[in-house]
Enzyme design. Structure first.
Site, mmCIF file in Angstrom:
data_model
loop_
_atom_site.group_PDB
_atom_site.id
_atom_site.type_symbol
_atom_site.label_atom_id
_atom_site.label_comp_id
_atom_site.label_asym_id
_atom_site.label_seq_id
_atom_site.Cartn_x
_atom_site.Cartn_y
_atom_site.Cartn_z
ATOM 1 N N ASP A 1 26.472 0.955 -13.343
ATOM 2 C CA ASP A 1 24.953 1.152 -13.934
ATOM 3 C C ASP A 1 23.879 0.948 -12.717
ATOM 4 O OD1 ASP A 1 23.627 0.850 -16.604
ATOM 5 O OD2 ASP A 1 22.791 -1.076 -15.856
ATOM 6 N N TYR B 1 20.671 0.317 -10.223
ATOM 7 C CA TYR B 1 20.085 -0.950 -10.217
ATOM 8 C C TYR B 1 18.853 -0.765 -10.918
ATOM 9 C CZ TYR B 1 22.668 -1.364 -5.827
ATOM 10 O OH TYR B 1 23.784 -1.617 -4.961
ATOM 11 N N PHE C 1 25.558 2.222 -5.625
ATOM 12 C CA PHE C 1 25.326 1.098 -4.625
ATOM 13 C C PHE C 1 24.393 1.354 -3.466
ATOM 14 C CE2 PHE C 1 29.975 0.768 -5.947
ATOM 15 C CZ PHE C 1 30.001 -0.467 -6.514
ATOM 16 N N HIS D 1 35.737 -5.883 -7.614
ATOM 17 C CA HIS D 1 34.453 -5.398 -7.443
ATOM 18 C C HIS D 1 33.605 -6.204 -6.051
ATOM 19 C CE1 HIS D 1 30.032 -4.626 -8.173
ATOM 20 N NE2 HIS D 1 30.577 -3.435 -8.647
#
Length: 300
Positions: free
Chosen positions: A141, A143, A154, A264
């Site tokens: 998803d 930020y 990222f 993760h």
């Protein structure tokens, strides 16, 4: 009874005399071959079949059809979509789910703040040609804070501080890649330009509401992206971090591509196997075995 009538009263009765006459007429026809022959309807002579199309005509039809499809896909292509990616993924744009998705995002932008900005949603298609992708990192998803998301998972634009998951990626890079130093920012554009696809499963989000655009159609679209890469390229390295990414990458053809899996890099899980996974150096080893140039992870 239907009203005041029986159901039989809706059909016209046929007399026994009429039935008898029809049978007699049929018997008489059967005895006289001339009558029988005259009662048969002769088919009309078939018209001559059209001449087969020439190779030039077939080629022209194919070119016209391709041009029409190109025009249709261009009409549905969202703004900011890279040209080579448009050609590869154009079949998705005319599908009902994609039209509903675009309408949903448009309505959300009218009522709420949505990240990333409209011009940045498809940044990942602008960094390199679709056939030049050699590494794929899947996120979930965007930020949802101001000035963070810009279309690469990222990654955050300068001068925004790198979020915690990216900080952990940098920590792993320091231990895995000789000479890597924290770049002092979180913009991963330098990787994307080398063929590292930084793809979130969902490409938009309402401000301060994580996963608010989940299950609206983005997952179907990004599944199609992963499937296209799996079907049309060879030797791509897929980095699947966390159960969500691993589930999304389940359909990748592992006979044609390389898949690296770990937990993760989030602070909640990084210590359970992300640190020490050495995915960045392993990716370069796999790329070189496939005859591809390694990624310069320091080029940020």
């Amino acid at each position: 009874m239907i009203g005041q009538k029986t159901i039989n009263s809706f059909f016209t009765p046929v007399s026994k005399k009429r039935i008898s006459n029809d049978i007699n007429d049929a018997e008489e026809d059967a005895k006289d071959p001339k009558k029988l022959k005259s009662s048969v309807v002769e088919p009309e002579p078939s018209s001559s079949l059209p001449a087969p199309l020439s190779p030039d005509q077939l080629d022209r039809i194919a070119r016209n059809k391709k041009a029409a499809l190109e025009k249709l896909s261009s009409a549905h292509t969202p703004p900011g979509f890279g040209e080579s990616w448009r050609k590869g993924l154009s079949a998705e744009f005319a599908k009902p789910y994609f039209n509903r998705l675009m309408n949903f995002v448009s309505e959300e932008r009218k009522r709420h703040t949505v990240y990333p900005p409209a011009e940045d949603v498809f940044t990942w298609t602008q960094m390199c040609e679709i056939r030049d992708v050699k590494v794929v990192i899947l996120g979930q998803d965007p930020y949802h804070g101001p000035n963070q998301a810009h279309g690469l998972c990222f990654s955050v634009k300068k001068p925004v501080r790198p979020p915690p998951s990216l900080e952990n990626m940098y920590k792993e890079l320091v231990s895995d890649i000789e000479g890597f130093e924290h770049p002092g920012h979180g913009d991963l554009t330098g990787w994307s330009k080398q063929g590292v696809l930084l793809l979130n499963a969902v490409l938009t989000v309402r401000a301060h509401q994580a996963n608010s655009h989940k299950d609206k159609g983005w997952e179907t679209f990004t599944d199609a992206v992963v499937q296209w890469l799996s079907n049309n390229l060879e030797g791509v390295v897929f980095m699947l971090w966390g159960s969500y990414a691993q589930k999304k990458g389940a359909a990748i053809n592992r006979k044609r591509h390389h898949v690296l899996q770990a937990v993760h890099p989030s602070p909640l899980s990084a210590h359970r196997g992300f640190f020490g996974c050495k995915h960045f150096s392993k990716a370069n080893e796999l790329l070189q075995k496939s005859g591809k140039s390694p990624v310069d992870w320091k080029a940020l």
